[in-house]
Enzyme design. Sequence first.
Site, PDB file in Angstrom:
ATOM      1  N   HIS A 239       5.017  -4.716  10.820  1.00 24.93           N
ATOM      2  CA  HIS A 239       5.367  -3.971  12.040  1.00 24.93           C
ATOM      3  C   HIS A 239       5.534  -4.916  13.223  1.00 24.93           C
ATOM      4  O   HIS A 239       4.846  -5.941  13.318  1.00 24.93           O
ATOM      5  CB  HIS A 239       4.280  -2.945  12.389  1.00 24.93           C
TER       6      HIS A 239
ATOM      7  N   ASP B 163       5.925   4.835   5.020  1.00 25.37           N
ATOM      8  CA  ASP B 163       6.831   3.907   5.696  1.00 25.37           C
ATOM      9  C   ASP B 163       6.881   2.546   5.008  1.00 25.37           C
ATOM     10  O   ASP B 163       7.601   1.650   5.458  1.00 25.37           O
ATOM     11  CB  ASP B 163       6.463   3.750   7.175  1.00 25.37           C
ATOM     12  N   HIS B 164       6.159   2.415   3.894  1.00 24.77           N
ATOM     13  CA  HIS B 164       6.191   1.185   3.094  1.00 24.77           C
ATOM     14  C   HIS B 164       6.758   1.411   1.697  1.00 24.77           C
ATOM     15  O   HIS B 164       7.219   0.453   1.069  1.00 24.77           O
ATOM     16  CB  HIS B 164       4.786   0.584   2.980  1.00 24.77           C
TER      17      HIS B 164
ATOM     18  N   HIS C 228       1.405   3.985   1.975  1.00 24.11           N
ATOM     19  CA  HIS C 228       1.932   4.763   3.088  1.00 24.11           C
ATOM     20  C   HIS C 228       3.455   4.883   3.008  1.00 24.11           C
ATOM     21  O   HIS C 228       4.155   3.945   2.608  1.00 24.11           O
ATOM     22  CB  HIS C 228       1.498   4.152   4.417  1.00 24.11           C
TER      23      HIS C 228
ATOM     24  N   HIS D 114       0.852  -1.202   0.000  1.00 29.57           N
ATOM     25  CA  HIS D 114       0.000   0.000   0.000  1.00 29.57           C
ATOM     26  C   HIS D 114       0.880   1.241   0.000  1.00 29.57           C
ATOM     27  O   HIS D 114       2.103   1.155   0.070  1.00 29.57           O
ATOM     28  CB  HIS D 114      -0.964  -0.006   1.191  1.00 29.57           C
TER      29      HIS D 114
ATOM     30  N   ASP E 119      -0.002  -4.042   6.334  1.00 27.08           N
ATOM     31  CA  ASP E 119      -0.660  -3.551   7.546  1.00 27.08           C
ATOM     32  C   ASP E 119      -2.098  -4.032   7.674  1.00 27.08           C
ATOM     33  O   ASP E 119      -2.882  -3.441   8.426  1.00 27.08           O
ATOM     34  CB  ASP E 119      -0.644  -2.022   7.568  1.00 27.08           C
TER      35      ASP E 119
ATOM     36  N   HIS F   2      -7.365  -1.095   5.502  1.00 23.71           N
ATOM     37  CA  HIS F   2      -6.363  -0.157   6.002  1.00 23.71           C
ATOM     38  C   HIS F   2      -6.212   0.991   5.002  1.00 23.71           C
ATOM     39  O   HIS F   2      -6.206   2.173   5.382  1.00 23.71           O
ATOM     40  CB  HIS F   2      -5.043  -0.890   6.199  1.00 23.71           C
TER      41      HIS F   2
END
Length: 276
Positions: free
Chosen positions: A189, A72-73, A70, A68, A151, A130
Amino acid sequence: MQTTTPSHAATLPADEIQIVPLPAFRDNYIWLLRRGQVAAVVDPGDGAPVLAALRKLGLRLDAILLTHHHADHVGGVEELLAAWPQGDRPLVFGPAAESITGVTQPLAGGESISLPGLGLDFQVLAVPGHTRGHLAYFCQLAGQPALFCGDTLFGAGCGRLFEGTPSQMAHSLAYIASLPDETAIYCAHEYTAMNLGFAQAVEPHNPDISRRVAAVAELRHRDQPTLPSSLALEKATNPFLRCEQPEVVAAARRQGAVGGDPVSVFAALREWRNQF
């Protein structure tokens, strides 16, 4: 198939698939898959630890799998692509429904993709909730099913609903729950210890949760990842996969669930978790 730390990965047999967790930021894992000198990575939010591992292990990066959008990905994608000449850059798989710079192979879910350099084939699963276009990647690693789920599912938990609805996420989790129980779950995570506190609040009398709390505490004490888990373990200890269990339904109703159906129970649990 073996999951290893970066310091031990180079000592394993060259013809075996190895999975290396690369820590990033405060609690992210970037999963690096390698066979021989060929590698792929899942959700590289930071390019630096990936490039360091590739250099240390002498690997060529063939593919990037994104779940996805975001940061941090996906934040490391541009740095990784810039490390290779234009004609030799890795393929970048990601959700077509989300705007992600660098994606060369847009996916909607339902496809099968192949990474010949690793000898791996993945089924692409649409698991919105998410985010709107969230994907997961399912494959067989040395005969064991494995899921890279970003996530959507966490150890003893699930992702927040940033873009999707409770119905979407409940459906996505039910889809994951239908996979083989032995499926190894590679989340993005290190949230397991924190999530287990909530799981105990939902089901204080669940002995599987108590045992997992002790096991996770020991792993974290030794600074070891709690992942991958197994789908069987998640189904025994993760409240978001247990929305039809009487104790979970009763707990959700005490938190305002308007009914006993799985979507209503999930929605109440997710809102409770948000405030927990």
